[in-house]
Motif scaffolding. Structure first.
Motif, PDB file in Angstrom:
ATOM      1  N   TYR A  85      25.035  44.477  55.031  1.00 52.12           N
ATOM      2  CA  TYR A  85      25.095  43.428  56.051  1.00 52.12           C
ATOM      3  C   TYR A  85      25.610  44.039  57.349  1.00 52.12           C
ATOM      4  N   THR A 102      18.751  34.186  51.321  1.00 54.30           N
ATOM      5  CA  THR A 102      18.351  35.504  50.832  1.00 54.30           C
ATOM      6  C   THR A 102      17.640  35.317  49.500  1.00 54.30           C
ATOM      7  N   THR A 123      14.821  42.268  55.473  1.00 52.01           N
ATOM      8  CA  THR A 123      15.818  41.753  56.416  1.00 52.01           C
ATOM      9  C   THR A 123      15.824  40.238  56.296  1.00 52.01           C
ATOM     10  N   ASP A 124      16.983  39.674  55.907  1.00 53.98           N
ATOM     11  CA  ASP A 124      17.072  38.222  55.725  1.00 53.98           C
ATOM     12  C   ASP A 124      18.540  37.811  55.771  1.00 53.98           C
ATOM     13  N   GLY A 136      23.099  39.870  59.742  1.00 54.86           N
ATOM     14  CA  GLY A 136      22.100  39.660  58.710  1.00 54.86           C
ATOM     15  C   GLY A 136      22.070  40.831  57.751  1.00 54.86           C
ATOM     16  N   TYR A 171      26.509  43.244  61.652  1.00 56.79           N
ATOM     17  CA  TYR A 171      26.862  42.132  62.534  1.00 56.79           C
ATOM     18  C   TYR A 171      27.366  42.628  63.876  1.00 56.79           C
ATOM     19  N   ARG A 225      23.371  29.594  58.200  1.00 56.54           N
ATOM     20  CA  ARG A 225      23.015  30.721  57.334  1.00 56.54           C
ATOM     21  C   ARG A 225      21.595  30.567  56.813  1.00 56.54           C
ATOM     22  N   ASN A 226      20.791  31.598  56.974  1.00 55.62           N
ATOM     23  CA  ASN A 226      19.463  31.643  56.386  1.00 55.62           C
ATOM     24  C   ASN A 226      19.552  32.149  54.937  1.00 55.62           C
ATOM     25  N   GLN A 244      20.157  35.860  57.791  1.00 58.26           N
ATOM     26  CA  GLN A 244      20.785  35.889  59.116  1.00 58.26           C
ATOM     27  C   GLN A 244      21.847  34.798  59.233  1.00 58.26           C
ATOM     28  N   ASN A 245      22.986  35.167  59.799  1.00 60.97           N
ATOM     29  CA  ASN A 245      24.102  34.253  60.022  1.00 60.97           C
ATOM     30  C   ASN A 245      24.433  34.176  61.498  1.00 60.97           C
TER      31      ASN A 245
END
Length: 801
Positions: free
Chosen positions: A792, A247, A214-215, A201, A794, A244-245, A217-218
């Motif tokens: 980002y 942004t 914070t956004d 994310g 991960y 995927r969320n 998120q994958n």
């Protein structure tokens, strides 16, 4: 979704860790080419793209070819398993910007090679032509007016390697190969498999609103396995799931009476993908049968422009933000036979079918002409492209004058069909759905074409030092005419360590059926920056014909390249190539053309109201692109491991040599513009893409540890708007640096973990000026490849068996 699902997959990965012994994946006995670059950067193995000779490697190829391995792609595709994003990270000549507030480009992103249009690169899968998207990006900046191959519909876990030919290759592979060819080669292991899970994310400080966020998120899961079939055959298959969320990097709305509100959205929309694939081969006594295919379904959301409070909108009296929706389905399958006959000949006969369907919708909006009875969700139309191919190829070795040559010849038949369907009646009735008016029944298309092609290719060593490859191809389109293309490429070994290479070719790209039949209505900035509806008209539409639109002609190009390669030592190799590409009759969307007289003319003659601004396709520009590309690889044993440092740089500059004047029909309707290609479209063709990019990529691998560090410099970009009345705000955005890093650890021979980050310094593009940022709502432009999402982070787990 998802933390529960992530935990479940992670538990599954761990449960296998102690139970399976490592089994090295075996290559198919029928494999035509081996991996071209091992983990230590060895470039001595054979490539299959760019020449049909069977003994060419990266350095002794007569044209520049990049090779990306599965390990390269795994680390580069860290943001949600996106293949397009991975290619941009690894290839400086490949551009894949993250569009936002850009209509169809919010759902299907377009890529460029060498700064040219997305539809001027040919994509192959296992050497077979890949179909394009059915959706034309009519509101985007990069790729405006094109229907590109959807790279993100190809599962990244399915790929064994990718070969990227950076040179015109129409005579070898057919129409569209103006900028080059990208050949995706699928995994073909007969045994073993892999389970993989990753989560990441964005964690970033947004200067535009002075807030840490914070956004985005994958989650990404993949699984694949192979099995042997018969004596030397195999089948390998896999699946992926991506979620995927969104942004949001919008700024505070300077147009709002209440300060400090964010009414807009800018960034990635939601996306959910399911991918599946297979690759197989079955030997027989007379040869072998093979088949492979990919499947993708994707649900996506995109952002439109905010609608401010208005008494005529009783459903949303306090304003609203329309949201575009896309349901994308992509299918491709190939099957064939290959083998030997008549002692000296080999054959390959295949059938390929590809299909893409995009169903569009819009929600959180209204049709103002329907008042309080308006729905807030509308199906706005669907688009479908189908492509079927039959290929028959032959090769044989020849001995001419005591030297060995390879003769290749063959033919292709291709059928294409483009079909569009109308939206809900409420989506186009009256004023239409606000933000994305639907297709009317009269706007729909059902067009097709037949294409025949034959080619001949002869390659071999004329002398001990000179290799030559000559190819010619004839293609006949039943709607766009015929064309004979040719290519001559050669490589001359100056001394043991240094060689010259070069190529000259002419190429051909027929207008796509999507460019001929696509219609839509979207909102964009009009005079004074005010939102207006802009209608994209098919050149077959009676309104477009009355305004001067003509049948589209094929694009033609002349390509020239010259390079030098050097194997300077066992550890260091370098290549430098310069090129020039002249393109005539480029197919582009016109600039926005509108007037009160045009609106009255359309209503009086066609009974369609509200058509004030239109665009349509034309062969309106001739361009010249010049550039240079430098690649070096350095290998070094280091601390019980192997170090590989790859440095690459690309530069390209496009100049518009000439454009078409607007038709007299438009001049008669008080259109004051003089050219079909206006300042915005000139900007798209020339300097909206970074003129240069520089990448240093270093990897170190040992039996247990892996380290990756990558520094990228994205070059300058320029944005030009035309807000009417001669008001054309322009801004050049400075270059930006990006730092990526990853650490991986192999717990056992089967189980590994990795953590990493992209854009670790949390860099953003330069802020847009007050003239361009639309009241502070859109603080960053979409042009910069660094994107506007920030840093980002991960983590990834993988289990092989």
């Amino acid at each position: 979704m998802s933390h529960r699902l992530a935990a479940t997959v992670a538990a599954a990965v761990l449960s296998f860790a102690g139970s399976a012994a490592a089994q090295e994946a075996q290559s198919s006995a029928t494999e035509t080419a081996r991996n071209t670059r091992a983990d230590d950067g060895d470039l001595a193995e054979v490539i299959v793209t760019g020449t049909r000779a069977k003994n060419r490697t990266v350095l002794d190829s007569p044209v520049p070819v990049d090779v990306l391995t599965a390990q390269d792609l795994r680390s580069a595709a860290s943001v949600g398993g996106e293949l397009g994003q991975a290619l941009q990270v690894l290839l400086p000549s490949f551009n894949f910007p993250r569009q936002s507030n850009s209509g169809g480009a919010d759902h299907v992103r377009a890529a460029q090679l060498r700064g040219l249009s997305p539809d001027q690169v040919l994509v192959l899968v296992n050497g077979k032509r890949r179909h394009t998207s059915a959706l034309v990006n009519d509101s985007s900046k990069i790729g405006r007016g094109t229907a590109a191959v959807d790279f993100n519909s190809i599962p990244v876990s399915a790929i064994k390697r990718i070969e990227v030919l950076r040179d015109g290759a129409g005579a070898q592979y057919g129409s569209d190969a103006v900028a080059g060819v990208i050949n995706v080669i699928l995994d073909d292991g007969a045994e073993g498999g892999e389970l993989s899970a990753s989560y990441g994310g964005y964690h970033t400080h947004q200067d535009a609103i002075d807030k840490t966020t914070t956004d985005g998120q994958n989650v990404f899961y993949s699984a694949k396995a192979g099995a042997a079939i018969g004596d030397g055959g195999f089948i390998r298959a896999g699946a992926e799931y991506k979620d995927r969320n969104p942004t949001n990097r919008a700024g505070f709305d300077g147009f709002d009476d209440v300060p400090g509100r964010r009414n807009y959205a800018m960034g990635d929309g939601e996306a959910r993908d399911v991918n599946a694939w297979f690759n197989s081969d079955l030997p027989f006594s007379f040869g072998e049968a093979y088949a492979f295919g990919t499947y993708n379904t994707r649900d996506t959301t995109g952002y439109a422009f905010y609608r401010y409070p208005d008494a005529e909108r009783p459903i949303f009296p306090e304003g609203y933000l329309p949201q575009s929706l896309g349901e994308n389905t992509d299918i491709s399958a190939s099957a064939g036979l290959r083998g030997d006959f008549a002692s000296a000949w080999t054959y390959d006969a295949s059938l390929t079918h590809g299909r893409n369907k995009f169903e569009s919708a819009v929600q959180r909006t209204i049709n103002t002409s329907l008042g309080a009875a308006s729905p807030t969700y509308f199906n706005t139309g669907d688009y479908e492209l189908r492509q079927s191919l039959a290929n028959l190829d032959f090769t044989r070795a020849l001995n001419l004058g005591g030297r060995n040559f390879l003769l290749a010849l063959g033919g292709e038949y291709r059928y294409e069909n483009y079909v569009t369907g109308a939206g809900d009646e409420a989506s186009y009735a009256g004023t239409g759905a606000d933000g994305a008016s639907g297709l009317r029944p009269s706007d729909t298309s059902d067009i097709d074409r037949n294409v025949f092609g034959v080619y001949l290719d002869l390659s071999g060593d004329l002398t001990d030092k000179l290799f030559v490859d000559i190819a010619t191809r004839y293609e006949d389109y039943d709607d766009a005419g015929d064309k004979l293309t040719g290519k001559l490429s050669a490589r001359y070994q100056l001394v043991d360590a240094v060689a010259l290479r070069g190529a000259v070719s002419n190429n051909f790209r027929a207008p796509s059926l999507t460019q001929i039949g696509f219609q839509s209505t979207t909102s964009n900035f009009g005079d004074g920056g005010v939102l207006v509806d802009v209608r994209t008209l098919s050149v077959n539409d009676p309104i477009a014909r009355a305004l001067g639109a003509r049948d589209l002609k094929p694009e033609t190009s002349e390509n020239f390249s010259l390079g030098v390669t050097g194997q300077l030592s066992d550890r260091l190799d370098v290549s430098l190539d310069v090129f020039q590409i002249n393109i005539d009759d480029r197919v582009t969307l016109s600039q926005r053309l509108g007037s009160d007289a045009l609106e009255d003319f359309v209503e009086d003659n066609f009974g369609v109201s509200g058509v004030h601004d239109v665009v349509f396709f034309s062969n309106a520009a001739n361009t010249r692109t010049r550039g240079a590309e430098l690649v070096s690889n350095y290998r070094q044993p280091l601390f019980a491991g192997k170090l590989l440092v790859t440095t690459s740089y690309t530069y390209n500059k496009t100049k518009v040599r000439s454009t078409q004047a607007i038709p007299g029909q438009l001049t008669d309707l008080d259109i004051t513009e003089t050219d079909l290609v206006g300042v915005e479209e000139r900007n798209t063709l020339t300097d909206a893409t970074p003129r240069d990019r520089f990448i240093v990529n270093a990897t170190w691998n040992s039996p247990r540890w892996g380290l990756l560090g990558r520094v990228t410099r994205h070059g300058k970009t320029t944005r030009v708007f035309n807000f009417g009345g001669g008001y054309e705000p322009t801004q050049t955005y400075d270059a930006r640096w990006q730092l990526d890093a990853e650490v991986s650890y192999r717990v056992t021979q089967n189980l590994s973990f990795a953590v990493g980050g992209n854009n670790l310094t949390d860099n953003y593009p330069e802020r847009s000026s007050d003239e361009i940022n639309y009241g502070g709502n859109l603080p960053y432009d979409v042009l910069s490849p660094i994107g506007s999402n920030g840093a980002y982070y991960y983590g990834r787990a993988a289990f092989t068996f």
